[in-house]
Design a protein around this motif. Sequence first.
Motif, short mmCIF file in Angstrom:
data_model
loop_
_atom_site.label_atom_id
_atom_site.label_comp_id
_atom_site.label_asym_id
_atom_site.label_seq_id
_atom_site.Cartn_x
_atom_site.Cartn_y
_atom_site.Cartn_z
N GLY A 40 -5.32 -8.46 -3.52
CA GLY A 40 -6.49 -8.70 -2.69
C GLY A 40 -6.15 -8.56 -1.21
O GLY A 40 -6.87 -7.90 -0.45
N PHE A 41 -5.04 -9.18 -0.80
CA PHE A 41 -4.61 -9.03 0.60
C PHE A 41 -4.27 -7.57 0.91
O PHE A 41 -4.59 -7.06 1.98
N ALA A 42 -3.59 -6.91 -0.04
CA ALA A 42 -3.19 -5.52 0.18
C ALA A 42 -4.42 -4.63 0.32
O ALA A 42 -4.47 -3.76 1.19
N ASN A 43 -5.41 -4.83 -0.55
CA ASN A 43 -6.64 -4.04 -0.46
C ASN A 43 -7.30 -4.21 0.89
O ASN A 43 -7.78 -3.24 1.50
N TYR A 44 -7.34 -5.44 1.36
CA TYR A 44 -8.05 -5.72 2.61
C TYR A 44 -7.27 -5.24 3.82
O TYR A 44 -7.83 -4.60 4.73
N PHE A 45 -5.95 -5.48 3.85
CA PHE A 45 -5.22 -5.35 5.11
C PHE A 45 -4.29 -4.14 5.22
O PHE A 45 -3.98 -3.72 6.33
N VAL A 46 -3.83 -3.58 4.11
CA VAL A 46 -2.93 -2.43 4.24
C VAL A 46 -3.62 -1.26 4.95
O VAL A 46 -3.05 -0.68 5.88
N PRO A 47 -4.86 -0.86 4.56
CA PRO A 47 -5.50 0.21 5.34
C PRO A 47 -5.67 -0.15 6.81
O PRO A 47 -5.52 0.71 7.69
N LEU A 48 -5.99 -1.41 7.11
CA LEU A 48 -6.13 -1.83 8.50
C LEU A 48 -4.80 -1.74 9.24
O LEU A 48 -4.73 -1.30 10.39
N GLN A 49 -3.73 -2.15 8.58
CA GLN A 49 -2.42 -2.16 9.25
C GLN A 49 -1.89 -0.76 9.51
O GLN A 49 -1.15 -0.55 10.47
N ILE A 50 -2.24 0.20 8.65
CA ILE A 50 -1.71 1.55 8.86
C ILE A 50 -2.70 2.46 9.58
O ILE A 50 -2.41 3.63 9.83
N THR A 102 -19.89 -1.51 -4.66
CA THR A 102 -19.01 -1.26 -3.52
C THR A 102 -17.70 -0.59 -3.93
O THR A 102 -17.14 -0.88 -4.99
N THR A 103 -17.26 0.32 -3.07
CA THR A 103 -15.92 0.90 -3.21
C THR A 103 -15.11 0.67 -1.93
O THR A 103 -13.99 1.16 -1.82
N ASN A 104 -15.69 -0.05 -0.97
CA ASN A 104 -15.01 -0.30 0.30
C ASN A 104 -13.80 -1.20 0.09
O ASN A 104 -13.89 -2.21 -0.61
N HIS A 105 -12.69 -0.87 0.70
CA HIS A 105 -11.43 -1.57 0.41
C HIS A 105 -11.51 -3.05 0.77
O HIS A 105 -10.90 -3.89 0.09
N LYS A 106 -12.26 -3.42 1.81
CA LYS A 106 -12.34 -4.83 2.19
C LYS A 106 -13.15 -5.62 1.17
O LYS A 106 -12.79 -6.75 0.81
N ASP A 107 -14.25 -5.03 0.70
CA ASP A 107 -15.05 -5.70 -0.34
C ASP A 107 -14.23 -5.87 -1.62
O ASP A 107 -14.25 -6.93 -2.25
N VAL A 108 -13.53 -4.83 -2.00
CA VAL A 108 -12.70 -4.90 -3.22
C VAL A 108 -11.61 -5.96 -3.03
O VAL A 108 -11.28 -6.71 -3.96
N GLY A 109 -11.05 -6.04 -1.83
CA GLY A 109 -10.06 -7.08 -1.55
C GLY A 109 -10.63 -8.47 -1.73
O GLY A 109 -9.98 -9.35 -2.33
N ILE A 110 -11.85 -8.69 -1.24
CA ILE A 110 -12.49 -10.00 -1.40
C ILE A 110 -12.74 -10.29 -2.88
O ILE A 110 -12.53 -11.42 -3.36
N LEU A 111 -13.18 -9.28 -3.64
CA LEU A 111 -13.40 -9.46 -5.08
C LEU A 111 -12.10 -9.85 -5.78
O LEU A 111 -12.08 -10.75 -6.64
N TYR A 112 -11.01 -9.18 -5.43
CA TYR A 112 -9.72 -9.52 -6.02
C TYR A 112 -9.34 -10.97 -5.70
O TYR A 112 -8.89 -11.73 -6.57
N LEU A 113 -9.48 -11.36 -4.43
CA LEU A 113 -9.09 -12.71 -4.02
C LEU A 113 -9.91 -13.76 -4.75
O LEU A 113 -9.36 -14.74 -5.29
N ALA A 114 -11.23 -13.58 -4.80
CA ALA A 114 -12.10 -14.57 -5.44
C ALA A 114 -11.82 -14.65 -6.94
O ALA A 114 -11.75 -15.75 -7.52
N THR A 115 -11.65 -13.50 -7.58
CA THR A 115 -11.41 -13.48 -9.03
C THR A 115 -10.05 -14.08 -9.36
O THR A 115 -9.91 -14.83 -10.33
N ALA A 116 -9.04 -13.78 -8.56
CA ALA A 116 -7.71 -14.34 -8.79
C ALA A 116 -7.73 -15.86 -8.65
O ALA A 116 -7.06 -16.57 -9.43
N LEU A 117 -8.49 -16.38 -7.70
CA LEU A 117 -8.60 -17.84 -7.56
C LEU A 117 -9.29 -18.46 -8.77
O LEU A 117 -8.94 -19.57 -9.20
N PHE A 118 -10.26 -17.74 -9.36
CA PHE A 118 -10.88 -18.23 -10.59
C PHE A 118 -9.84 -18.33 -11.71
O PHE A 118 -9.78 -19.33 -12.43
N PHE A 119 -9.01 -17.30 -11.85
CA PHE A 119 -8.01 -17.34 -12.91
C PHE A 119 -6.91 -18.36 -12.60
O PHE A 119 -6.28 -18.89 -13.52
#
Length: 841
Positions: A84-94, A17-34
């Motif tokens: 993760g939030f920025a990946n998911y929501f910045v494109p949506l917000q703008i 995936t290269t979709n910004h929402k999927d990448v945002g979810i990956l960031y969020l899940a991985t950050a919670l692991f760390f």
Amino acid sequence: MADDFPPMTSIKRWLVTTNHKDVGILYLATALFFLLFGGILALLFRVQLWSSGGVILSDSAFNQSVTTHGLLMVFWFLSPFAAGFANYFVPLQIGAKDLAFPRLNALSYWFYLFSGLLIGISFFQGGTFEGGWTMYAPLNVPMYTGMEAATGGNTAILALTLFTISITLGTMNFLTTIHRSRAEGMGLWNMPLFTWSWLLTVWMMLFAFAALLAALLLLATDRILLTQYFATDQGSSLLWAHIFWFFGHPEVYIVFFPALGIMFETFQTFTGRRLVGRKWVIIAMVLVAVQSFLVWMHHMYLTTINLEIKTLFMATTIGISLPFDLMVFALIYTMVKGRVRFTTPFLFSLGALVLFILGGITGVFLGAVVLDYEFRGTYWVVAHFHYVMVSGVTALIAGLYYWWPKITGKMYSEALGKLNFAVYFVGFNLLYFPMFLAWETPRRVFHYQEGMEIWHQMATVGAFVFGLSFLIMFYTLGKSLVSGPDAPDNPWQYARTAEWAIPSPPPLENWSGRPSYASGRLEFVDETPAAAPATDGGSPASDGGALTTADAVHGTLDQAHGHGHEEEHADHASIWPFGIGIGMFVFLLGVSGLTPSVAALAEWLDPEWAAEAGISGSVDYLYPAITLAGLAILAYVLFEFGREQFNAPEMAVAERWPFEGVGNTKLGVWFFLASDVVVFGAFIGAYVFMRIYAGWDTWGPVPDHTWAGLLNTYILLTSSFTVILALVMAERGNKKGLIATLGATLLLGLSFMGVKAWEWYDKFLQGDFWFSGLEYSLYYVTTGLHGVHVLLGLFIAVFMLYRIFTIDAYLEDSRPVEFFGLYWHFVDIVWVFLFPLFYLM
């Protein structure tokens, strides 16, 4: 491409995936692991601190746990969680359909993940880095920490280097997207406040992380190639402190700004009113972003910097706190003048505000020179630091609860959420406030004086309560995901940004029509030729606009769910970012173990120096083999990445101030070069600083042959001319001319590298190696970095020639030649600075 895109239940989906929402979810899940990784390490050393001189961990294990906890939380959790939030929501917000460079966005994530895996592996390579998360010199080099643990420490440093590269890729992407892909009618002033906070965050990242990258590259050469930047007594500790804290203080705001943006959004939503003094708040954030680069020396009051400079930086430190006062009062007045609804997201945001105020006030103490003399290096700093940084975590958790229904389409239990907040807030203060009372305890030391035990025991209990709050959070969200009720498109009454005007969770393409604010309200314009622009008097504005009611948001839903026409369909899948991540992982893992082999080489080349420095090693073929394997993988996947046909269309209609006349890729190149200016600036600054510290006349020009440097200057300047000719030929569609001029550039670049190789070989014959002295380290490393840039340019030129020969590339679209030219001219300009510094002075 969307029809063939794997479903979210498929593992393949998350690899390609290269979709910004999927990448945002990956960031969020991985950050919670760390977060869990770093949290477990924290619990380990808190148990060690239950009593003075605890016996759970050895001295080295304690230092490794404290160091890695700091690195994981600051780098691998805080910023990526916000990203993760920025990946998911910045494109949506703008109003964008994706980020400007979707494949680079995926690559940024994979570099982040593999960098975290590297730091995990480092524990199994004789022990990871244990010199503290600030990595102060000279304790950051094996000469002082021992060669036996060099490999694990190298891996940790290289992991952080890869993470920094990941940040740089993401920064270029977000800056290009926000500046060139805003929906029609959305000026900068009208952007939602979370997007504003992220825009300023990535601007700070662009320059701050470039400084950190330079510091890490210098440190890596010391650790792996045995150069002498931080292994000497000639100002090495001051050099590290200057470069690191030029990054380190902006990093505080890089971490906190996204949290601040979430606080602004949630305060507006749950008070039912627009933020008081919105434009002044934006101005205050801009001031903080600029000032953040002007206060770094307040971390260096205990060094030999003169009192006048220290006083100046004390004033800038007090000055940077004033815009924060404005932001805090804006939040308080918004709450006072609104109708507060104490939902879980608002409770976490309010808690973040309370904790940040305490952290900020205690930080002003450290900004005073006299008080800093007393508090520096104690648990007062630890407590202050956590009240600031973890208050940011508190707001990020508010964001997780706030946006959870939008991401998952599921609601959670408010009762469990409020329980989570109560346990979190109690645990936080029970953990960190006793550290203020135990301030006389030296940081990073588990032996403390009598009378401090009660405070440390309270903090340890608080740590477990705090940890329990995260288990409650995971249970609450997990229960929501499994059995929670379906979330409406907008579960919050006064939410007013564009992401709440589409379904929960959002569709793959975000919008079926084109979002527009041209009328002052959010509209979804059907771009089919037969349709007129859709309008609805009840459509919402962005949060900078005038409309605030929930009815306005819901008024757009019918249009958002409608069917529009997309002339240019975007791709969403590519396996090559994942492949490049694997290649970099293998390559850096191999490089981490080269130190013994390099030490053996140094011992063979200069036995006298090796004996004096205490350097010895033996050739180990495993790590060199892994390094070569990594290079082979990288060569293949980068080639395929370049060949892949991937469509990421620019928005046909968008707000692009102040970059209307610059395309996405060109702007991205400019941002990359701006970052690279800081990297080279730090390298050149290190040379000047160390030479002045040692006495400018202590050594003269290191190269023996000035004519060689002059010849190379002429060669590179000529190559810049041939690149310009190549662009002219491409614009004219002249294939033979393009091949000839680009080939001439390639030959000139190879000639430059040949002259440089001869020059280095001549120095080696004289017994002057990169490890022979500080002046040689400065020369070889700085010109070597430039040589690596030339080499990368040559690889690009070869690839471009391949494309011209095979598919007649660049004859109809000459822009890639122009972009290559920008990079090549930059490399040439850098040499114009290096030539007089190293050959004439």
